[in-house]
Design a protein around this motif. Structure first.
Motif, PDB file in Angstrom:
ATOM      1  N   ALA A   1      48.208 -17.179  24.663  1.00 20.94           N
ATOM      2  CA  ALA A   1      47.752 -18.316  23.858  1.00 20.94           C
ATOM      3  C   ALA A   1      48.401 -19.631  24.276  1.00 20.94           C
ATOM      4  O   ALA A   1      47.720 -20.653  24.384  1.00 20.94           O
TER       5      ALA A   1
ATOM      6  N   GLU B   1      42.278 -15.074  28.349  1.00 22.08           N
ATOM      7  CA  GLU B   1      42.031 -13.901  27.518  1.00 22.08           C
ATOM      8  C   GLU B   1      42.047 -12.624  28.354  1.00 22.08           C
ATOM      9  O   GLU B   1      41.918 -12.663  29.577  1.00 22.08           O
TER      10      GLU B   1
ATOM     11  N   GLU C   1      48.659 -13.513  21.814  1.00 24.97           N
ATOM     12  CA  GLU C   1      47.805 -12.974  20.766  1.00 24.97           C
ATOM     13  C   GLU C   1      47.482 -11.514  21.077  1.00 24.97           C
ATOM     14  O   GLU C   1      46.962 -11.196  22.145  1.00 24.97           O
TER      15      GLU C   1
ATOM     16  N   GLU D   1      53.533 -17.728  23.548  1.00 27.91           N
ATOM     17  CA  GLU D   1      52.910 -17.124  22.381  1.00 27.91           C
ATOM     18  C   GLU D   1      51.758 -16.250  22.879  1.00 27.91           C
ATOM     19  O   GLU D   1      50.913 -16.706  23.646  1.00 27.91           O
TER      20      GLU D   1
ATOM     21  N   THR E   1      49.657 -13.077  16.351  1.00 27.82           N
ATOM     22  CA  THR E   1      50.163 -13.940  17.421  1.00 27.82           C
ATOM     23  C   THR E   1      51.680 -13.839  17.402  1.00 27.82           C
ATOM     24  O   THR E   1      52.305 -14.103  16.380  1.00 27.82           O
TER      25      THR E   1
ATOM     26  N   GLN F   1      48.419 -14.723  11.443  1.00 26.49           N
ATOM     27  CA  GLN F   1      48.625 -13.793  12.566  1.00 26.49           C
ATOM     28  C   GLN F   1      50.052 -13.856  13.094  1.00 26.49           C
ATOM     29  O   GLN F   1      50.298 -13.841  14.300  1.00 26.49           O
TER      30      GLN F   1
END
Length: 435
Positions: A20, A66, A40, A38, A45, A341
């Motif tokens: 992220a 991603e 996810e 960070e 997260t 999260q």
């Protein structure tokens, strides 16, 4: 030799994640315990810490990427005295080779070697288009929503891939920039590959609709609940419970706890009641395995919380021994961080039984799906005014329906009924669970 920093497995079920945000940049000095990024996962997260000390050499995976597989190298860390070679030195080592080759024989124009094309510390330029812009799925979706032409952007991800961060500041409907390399391989003006409708999915009727890619959380929910209903034989037991005494006690406790900033919910008291009843009926505080039946000596209650990405079950550990004020404070903190999260894996993985309350939504009664490997889950319906027999006479009382779902491989019907009776007794005479 530089140390490889790899995508970590932040939970036992994690196979891939989204990088992220980077919290460091190339050239930064870090030590053990410093925050690097960070990440996810399918549930939250989380912040990723450095294990070794040194200087960040290269960030090999861009922020916003991603589907980064666990174990993928995302950065390198240089130890003391290790540095990347300056751009001029890299060029000087490669240039003589080119000159010698030119003297020997004519050569055709070719793409520059990576060492020539990318200076140390700079991001690579995108590869020439081949009929489809190199962009992440998230970037494609955001570009479509904002009417941004991906062909006009320069990607900062691996191999020039366009990622979410590259869309910041881009103008809607921007025309593609004129680049020499694009003139040969650019698609005809009449085609727009990135904006072409996706191929129809089998089984979807020809009706106007929208399609949204499944999130990691939704995929996990789908897989686990399917496995639960296919592999766990559920048995459901329902009781009606009078709430008047519990509501009266809640009001009295809140009057006394107001100075401490604590406000109990009905759900807080039901968490406590389920935990105490599990200790009274330990045959229901169990987990089934292929060759063992595990009986737990404390009650850790997983509480279903709805979040934008799906459903998560933060855990109140040792709820049977905690006071209701402590349960209330902890539950509010867990629920708030779940929606952001920010939960750690140990805060939502585990638990000996679950509680799911849909009463605040007006649902009268429902049957919840067991969260394996747990042996049971309690489903709570809405409290409502109903005709009720009180001391042998018909009257009006506040009544709710509670349904226990039990794993019939581990819990017999009679044991489940005993738990439901214990839970009903504690809610109807709540002082007993506070003793």
């Amino acid at each position: 030799m530089p140390i490889e920093i790899k995508m970590p497995a932040l939970s036992p079920t994690m196979e891939e994640g989204t990088l992220a945000k980077w919290l460091v940049k190339e050239g930064d000095t870090v030590k053990s315990g410093d925050l690097l990024a960070e990440i996810e996962t399918d549930k939250a997260t989380m912040e990723f810490e450095a294990v070794d000390e040194g200087t960040i050499g290269k960030l090999t995976v861009a922020a916003g990427t991603e589907g980064v597989k666990v174990g993928t190298v995302i950065a390198t860390l240089n130890g003391e005295g290790e540095e990347a070679a300056p751009e001029k030195e890299v060029a000087s080592k490669e240039e003589p080779k080119k000159e010698e080759l030119a003297k020997a024989q004519p050569v055709k124009a070719e793409a520059p070697k990576p060492a020539e094309a990318v200076a140390v510390g700079q991001r690579p330029r995108p590869a020439p288009p081949t009929g489809r812009t190199n962009a992440s799925p998230l970037a494609r979706r955001l570009a479509a929503e904002k009417n941004i032409d991906l062909a006009a952007l320069t990607g900062s991800g691996p191999n020039g891939r366009i990622v979410k961060a590259d869309l910041d500041g881009a103008s809607p409907g921007a025309a593609p920039a004129e680049k020499p390399a694009d003139k040969v391989a650019a698609p005809p003006a009449t085609s727009a590959p990135d904006k072409a409708p996706s191929a129809p999915v089998a089984g979807v009727p020809d009706i106007p609709h929208t399609a949204e890619k499944l999130s990691g959380v939704r995929k996990v929910i789908a897989r686990r609940l399917t496995e639960s209903k296919q592999t766990v034989p559920h048995i459901y037991l329902t009781v009606d419970i009078r709430l008047d005494a519990l509501l009266k006690l809640r009001g009295e406790l809140n009057a006394g706890l107001g100075a401490r900033g604590v406000k109990l919910s009905v759900n807080d008291l039901l968490i406590k009641a389920l935990a105490v009843s599990l200790m009274q009926v330990p045959k229901c505080n169990v987990m089934f395995t292929p060759d063992q039946l595990i009986t737990f000596s404390r009650a850790d209650i997983s509480v279903a919380v709805s979040v934008p990405s799906g459903l998560i079950t933060p855990i109140i550990k040792g709820a049977d021994t905690k006071g209701v004020a402590a349960i209330s404070t902890e539950m509010k903190d867990l629920a708030a961080r779940a929606k952001e999260q920010k939960l750690k894996p140990e805060e939502y993985q585990g638990g000996t039984a679950s509680l799911s309350n849909m009463g605040m939504m007006g649902i009268k009664q429902f049957e919840a799906v067991i969260n394996p490997p747990q042996g049971m889950i309690m489903a709570i319906g809405a409290g409502e005014q109903r005709p009720y027999v009180i001391d042998g006479a018909l009257g009006i009382a506040t009544v709710m329906s509670a349904t226990g779902s039990f794993d019939h491989r581990a819990i017999d019907g009679a044991d489940g009924a005993e738990l439901m009776a214990a839970f009903k007794a504690l809610v109807e005479a709540p002082l007993a669970m506070l003793a």
